[in-house]
Write an enzyme that holds these catalytic residues in place. Structure first.
Site, PDB file in Angstrom:
ATOM      1  N   ALA A   1     -33.881 -33.269  24.811  1.00 13.20           N
ATOM      2  CA  ALA A   1     -34.329 -34.650  25.032  1.00 13.20           C
ATOM      3  C   ALA A   1     -35.798 -34.868  24.693  1.00 13.20           C
ATOM      4  O   ALA A   1     -36.203 -35.986  24.361  1.00 13.20           O
ATOM      5  CB  ALA A   1     -34.055 -35.060  26.478  1.00 13.20           C
TER       6      ALA A   1
ATOM      7  N   LEU B   1     -27.665 -28.994  18.636  1.00  9.51           N
ATOM      8  CA  LEU B   1     -26.245 -28.649  18.627  1.00  9.51           C
ATOM      9  C   LEU B   1     -25.407 -29.800  18.083  1.00  9.51           C
ATOM     10  O   LEU B   1     -24.482 -29.587  17.306  1.00  9.51           O
ATOM     11  CB  LEU B   1     -25.789 -28.287  20.048  1.00  9.51           C
ATOM     12  CG  LEU B   1     -26.466 -27.060  20.653  1.00  9.51           C
ATOM     13  CD1 LEU B   1     -26.186 -26.984  22.144  1.00  9.51           C
ATOM     14  CD2 LEU B   1     -26.020 -25.798  19.945  1.00  9.51           C
ATOM     15  N   SER B   2     -25.732 -31.012  18.493  1.00  5.87           N
ATOM     16  CA  SER B   2     -24.968 -32.186  18.062  1.00  5.87           C
ATOM     17  C   SER B   2     -25.690 -32.894  16.917  1.00  5.87           C
ATOM     18  O   SER B   2     -26.871 -32.638  16.659  1.00  5.87           O
ATOM     19  CB  SER B   2     -24.783 -33.164  19.234  1.00  5.87           C
ATOM     20  OG  SER B   2     -26.023 -33.741  19.598  1.00  5.87           O
TER      21      SER B   2
ATOM     22  N   GLU C   1     -36.526 -27.134  13.655  1.00  5.01           N
ATOM     23  CA  GLU C   1     -35.956 -27.905  14.765  1.00  5.01           C
ATOM     24  C   GLU C   1     -34.435 -27.813  14.696  1.00  5.01           C
ATOM     25  O   GLU C   1     -33.847 -27.958  13.624  1.00  5.01           O
ATOM     26  CB  GLU C   1     -36.405 -29.366  14.643  1.00  5.01           C
ATOM     27  CG  GLU C   1     -35.899 -30.262  15.739  1.00  5.01           C
ATOM     28  CD  GLU C   1     -36.305 -31.717  15.539  1.00  5.01           C
ATOM     29  OE1 GLU C   1     -35.674 -32.571  16.186  1.00  5.01           O
ATOM     30  OE2 GLU C   1     -37.230 -32.014  14.746  1.00  5.01           O
TER      31      GLU C   1
ATOM     32  N   HIS D   1     -37.184 -36.791  21.410  1.00  4.56           N
ATOM     33  CA  HIS D   1     -37.330 -38.238  21.299  1.00  4.56           C
ATOM     34  C   HIS D   1     -38.502 -38.791  22.103  1.00  4.56           C
ATOM     35  O   HIS D   1     -38.783 -39.985  22.034  1.00  4.56           O
ATOM     36  CB  HIS D   1     -36.030 -38.908  21.759  1.00  4.56           C
ATOM     37  CG  HIS D   1     -34.818 -38.127  21.383  1.00  4.56           C
ATOM     38  ND1 HIS D   1     -34.421 -37.945  20.069  1.00  4.56           N
ATOM     39  CD2 HIS D   1     -33.938 -37.431  22.137  1.00  4.56           C
ATOM     40  CE1 HIS D   1     -33.331 -37.194  20.041  1.00  4.56           C
ATOM     41  NE2 HIS D   1     -33.026 -36.872  21.280  1.00  4.56           N
TER      42      HIS D   1
ATOM     43  N   ARG E   1     -31.532 -41.499  20.223  1.00  4.37           N
ATOM     44  CA  ARG E   1     -31.563 -40.094  19.799  1.00  4.37           C
ATOM     45  C   ARG E   1     -31.866 -39.942  18.306  1.00  4.37           C
ATOM     46  O   ARG E   1     -32.003 -38.830  17.809  1.00  4.37           O
ATOM     47  CB  ARG E   1     -30.233 -39.411  20.114  1.00  4.37           C
ATOM     48  CG  ARG E   1     -29.950 -39.317  21.601  1.00  4.37           C
ATOM     49  CD  ARG E   1     -28.688 -38.512  21.856  1.00  4.37           C
ATOM     50  NE  ARG E   1     -28.229 -38.662  23.211  1.00  4.37           N
ATOM     51  CZ  ARG E   1     -28.668 -37.946  24.252  1.00  4.37           C
ATOM     52  NH1 ARG E   1     -29.590 -37.025  24.072  1.00  4.37           N
ATOM     53  NH2 ARG E   1     -28.184 -38.153  25.459  1.00  4.37           N
TER      54      ARG E   1
ATOM     55  N   TYR F   1     -21.539 -30.542  23.407  1.00  7.85           N
ATOM     56  CA  TYR F   1     -22.378 -29.358  23.229  1.00  7.85           C
ATOM     57  C   TYR F   1     -21.603 -28.047  23.126  1.00  7.85           C
ATOM     58  O   TYR F   1     -22.205 -27.007  22.880  1.00  7.85           O
ATOM     59  CB  TYR F   1     -23.398 -29.262  24.369  1.00  7.85           C
ATOM     60  CG  TYR F   1     -24.288 -30.479  24.444  1.00  7.85           C
ATOM     61  CD1 TYR F   1     -25.206 -30.736  23.437  1.00  7.85           C
ATOM     62  CD2 TYR F   1     -24.192 -31.376  25.498  1.00  7.85           C
ATOM     63  CE1 TYR F   1     -26.016 -31.862  23.481  1.00  7.85           C
ATOM     64  CE2 TYR F   1     -24.994 -32.504  25.551  1.00  7.85           C
ATOM     65  CZ  TYR F   1     -25.903 -32.741  24.538  1.00  7.85           C
ATOM     66  OH  TYR F   1     -26.702 -33.856  24.583  1.00  7.85           O
TER      67      TYR F   1
ATOM     68  N   ASN G   1     -35.099 -25.915  19.928  1.00 11.82           N
ATOM     69  CA  ASN G   1     -34.202 -27.011  20.275  1.00 11.82           C
ATOM     70  C   ASN G   1     -34.904 -27.749  21.412  1.00 11.82           C
ATOM     71  O   ASN G   1     -34.806 -27.356  22.561  1.00 11.82           O
ATOM     72  CB  ASN G   1     -32.835 -26.509  20.718  1.00 11.82           C
ATOM     73  CG  ASN G   1     -31.879 -27.650  21.025  1.00 11.82           C
ATOM     74  OD1 ASN G   1     -32.293 -28.782  21.235  1.00 11.82           O
ATOM     75  ND2 ASN G   1     -30.602 -27.352  21.072  1.00 11.82           N
TER      76      ASN G   1
END
Length: 148
Positions: A78, A102-103, A99, A81, A112, A23, A75
């Site tokens: 979690a 970061l990753s 939406e 999902h 994910r 992150y 963002n």
């Protein structure tokens, strides 16, 4: 002046501390400062919200409708999902929502890979670290001005 909500989901208050190899080292406050700087350049008003609680995020999205917000960057972390509730709140307010992650969620664990929100969002930007937020702000700005 266009008004944009930027919503940060669970654990993003720990940025700069948690899993920096994934992150990055910037704190949430530092990311918000970068967003504010770009928003000022683009002549956008931004308001920030972070919560580790799903219901609070749902309520903030609903609030966007009543406060005549022009668009949302989220963002969901979690909750991407798992949250049908956040998906439904986005769908109900009928605002353009981008939406952000970061990753690159598709280069990580298979759980994910699914986003419950993607289908009700204008677009999705991920994998560019803190720059993902800035790309989202540019995209939302351009979309809103083209729509006028």
């Amino acid at each position: 002046m266009l008004n944009i909500y930027v919503i940060h989901g669970p654990n993003l208050n720990m940025l700069g501390v948690r899993e920096t190899e994934i992150y990055g080292r910037l704190s949430l406050q530092e990311i918000n400062k970068k967003i504010t700087t770009l928003a000022n350049e683009l002549k956008l008003e931004v308001a920030f919200f972070q919560s580790n609680h799903e219901g609070e995020i749902v309520e903030y999205i609903q609030q966007a409708h009543y406060e005549n917000v022009d668009g949302v960057i989220i963002n969901p972390a979690a909750y991407t999902h798992t949250s049908v509730a956040i998906r439904d709140s986005i769908s109900s307010v009928k605002l353009p929502v981008v939406e952000v992650h970061l990753s690159n969620t598709h280069s990580r664990e298979s759980f994910r890979h699914l986003s419950h929100l993607a289908a009700v969002c204008l677009g999705r930007i991920e994998g560019f670290g803190a720059h993902s937020y800035l790309l989202a702000l540019y995209a939302l700005h351009n979309y809103l001005h083209a729509k006028k």
